[in-house]
Scaffold this motif. Structure first.
Motif, PDB file in Angstrom:
ATOM      1  N   LEU A   1     -68.329  -0.076   7.668  1.00  0.00           N
ATOM      2  CA  LEU A   1     -67.896   0.285   9.186  1.00  0.00           C
ATOM      3  C   LEU A   1     -69.347   1.579   9.192  1.00  0.00           C
ATOM      4  N   SER A   2     -69.958   2.066   8.713  1.00  0.00           N
ATOM      5  CA  SER A   2     -70.414   3.902   9.040  1.00  0.00           C
ATOM      6  C   SER A   2     -71.936   2.793   8.824  1.00  0.00           C
TER       7      SER A   2
ATOM      8  N   ASP B   1     -71.333   1.057  11.958  1.00  0.00           N
ATOM      9  CA  ASP B   1     -72.142   2.579  13.183  1.00  0.00           C
ATOM     10  C   ASP B   1     -73.856   2.779  14.014  1.00  0.00           C
TER      11      ASP B   1
ATOM     12  N   ARG C   1     -76.069  -0.042  14.717  1.00  0.00           N
ATOM     13  CA  ARG C   1     -75.303  -0.065  16.206  1.00  0.00           C
ATOM     14  C   ARG C   1     -76.544   1.002  16.815  1.00  0.00           C
ATOM     15  N   ARG C   2     -76.887   2.402  17.101  1.00  0.00           N
ATOM     16  CA  ARG C   2     -77.152   3.255  17.073  1.00  0.00           C
ATOM     17  C   ARG C   2     -78.772   3.387  16.957  1.00  0.00           C
TER      18      ARG C   2
ATOM     19  N   GLY D   1     -75.004   7.897   8.234  1.00  0.00           N
ATOM     20  CA  GLY D   1     -74.497   8.527   9.537  1.00  0.00           C
ATOM     21  C   GLY D   1     -73.724  10.455   8.371  1.00  0.00           C
TER      22      GLY D   1
ATOM     23  N   SER E   1     -73.866  11.846  14.500  1.00  0.00           N
ATOM     24  CA  SER E   1     -73.562  11.282  15.578  1.00  0.00           C
ATOM     25  C   SER E   1     -72.739  12.520  15.770  1.00  0.00           C
TER      26      SER E   1
ATOM     27  N   GLU F   1     -68.917  11.655  16.630  1.00  0.00           N
ATOM     28  CA  GLU F   1     -67.821  10.342  16.254  1.00  0.00           C
ATOM     29  C   GLU F   1     -67.739  10.344  14.727  1.00  0.00           C
ATOM     30  N   ALA F   2     -69.413  10.596  13.907  1.00  0.00           N
ATOM     31  CA  ALA F   2     -68.785  10.881  12.531  1.00  0.00           C
ATOM     32  C   ALA F   2     -68.605  12.231  11.926  1.00  0.00           C
TER      33      ALA F   2
END
Lengths: 158, 98, 99
Positions: free
Chosen positions: A73-74, A77, A80-81, A118, A135, A137-138
């Motif tokens: 999942l990370s 993420d 995407r960044r 992340g 980030s 969120e992380a």
């Protein structure tokens, strides 16, 4: 004693898996090398609870399954960044408490943080850990303490 | 064919990491890039083993994975402390890891 | 046939992830964020490429070695990342933070 026996079995299986030879001469050399490594390890006094953990296998596998999902999942993420044009990151430096009791669990927690892209553990102290997160969120996800509670600790499982 | 595609992608990645190693700006960026090149090299050797059909080469990838890690830690220690080994016990205190 | 396709997908996806990680270490502004980009290539990229190879070899000594290579990468890469981050912090690299 159980540690020594299980270390011997692990080393023998490792040798067999790496070489794949079953001729008598090669087997003899393999046995000799296993005992040499065993002798050196014992001389280093490196066979104990921490360095050769055999005491929490089932909870360890559950943690690994959780970790694999988290890593995938990370990864998505962070990918995407990277691919988002413009400024897509908001780096954070946070300090988290270390609820684990044993040193081994602390190290496993720090390694799990670093292994998920992340978040990277920057500094490990006795009861706090400094984490650099890519980030907000992380960082928030780590601060909920979900990963910390999933790390198998000595008390929880033995 | 698919091994060649994977090998090409890995080579491109190594090229990008090499560019980062040359650009810097800090010495840690360079070490990071070198560490990445090392990981990619392990994968490249593994792919090459299948590409050439000689799977014995995988043993080299195994050894390379270990050497890469030790090399990175050794270089980091050298950069941080300025020396790798001390003669005698004069600088015992400084040599202790954090 | 399906195995062939699957290992194509794994190898190509792994290669693409590697390239994305390579782009990432050029795109991100400071050392600490580059560390995360390098983290991608160490985990999922290596996993995909090695499992793509493993599908080709089947269950044998070769796949055992692939698993072992993956385990080594998995154990050593966070330690190397942590050592790098720690050394950079002590070496005076200031992370660009955002609050």
């Amino acid at each position: 004693m159980t540690h020594i026996i299980s270390l011997t079995i692990t080393l023998s299986l490792l040798w067999l898996g790496l070489s794949g030879h079953v001729e008598p001469l090669m087997l003899a050399i393999g046995v000799a090398s296993v005992f040499l490594v065993l002798f050196i390890t014992l001389r280093m006094e490196a066979v104990d609870h921490t360095r050769y953990p055999i005491h929490f296998t089932s909870s360890l596998f559950r943690f690994w399954r959780y970790l694999v999902r988290e890593i995938i999942l990370s990864n998505i993420d962070v990918i995407r960044r990277i691919l988002t044009p413009g400024k897509s990151i908001s780096p954070q430096m946070i300090t988290l408490p270390l609820p684990q009791k044993s040193d081994l669990a602390k190290v496993m927690y720090a390694n799990a943080i670093t292994l998920t892209p992340g978040t990277v553990s920057v500094q490990l102290d006795r009861d706090t850990i400094m984490v650099h997160a890519l980030s907000k969120e992380a960082a928030d996800a780590l601060e909920t303490g979900e990963m910390a509670s999933r790390v198998p600790d000595d008390e929880a499982s033995s | 064919m698919m091994y060649a595609a994977a090998a090409t992608a890995i080579l491109v990645t190594i090229g990008l990491a090499l560019a980062r190693a040359l650009l810097g700006p800090t010495v840690y960026d360079r070490i990071l890039a070198v560490n990445m090149i090392g990981t990619k090299t392990v994968l490249l050797i593994a792919v090459f083993a299948f590409l050439s059909g000689r799977t014995d080469i995988l043993d080299i990838a195994l050894v390379y994975a270990l050497i890469n890690f030790i090399a990175v830690v050794a270089v980091l220690k050298l950069v941080e402390l300025g020396y790798l080994f001390t003669s005698g016990d004069t600088e015992e205190q400084e040599a202790k890891p954090e | 046939m399906i195995l062939e396709m699957l290992s194509w997908v794994f190898l190509v996806a792994g290669g693409l992830l590697g390239i994305i990680g390579g782009i990432g270490i050029h795109r991100f502004p400071d050392f600490f964020s580059r560390l995360h980009a390098a983290g991608i290539t160490d985990t999922l990229c290596a996993a995909l490429i090695l499992s793509g190879l493993g599908l080709q070899s089947g269950f044998s000594l070769v796949s055992f070695k692939l698993v072992l290579i993956f385990a080594f990468i998995l154990f050593t890469s966070p330690t190397a990342s942590h050592a790098l981050a720690n050394a950079a912090l002590h070496g005076g690299v200031k992370p660009q933070l955002d609050d």
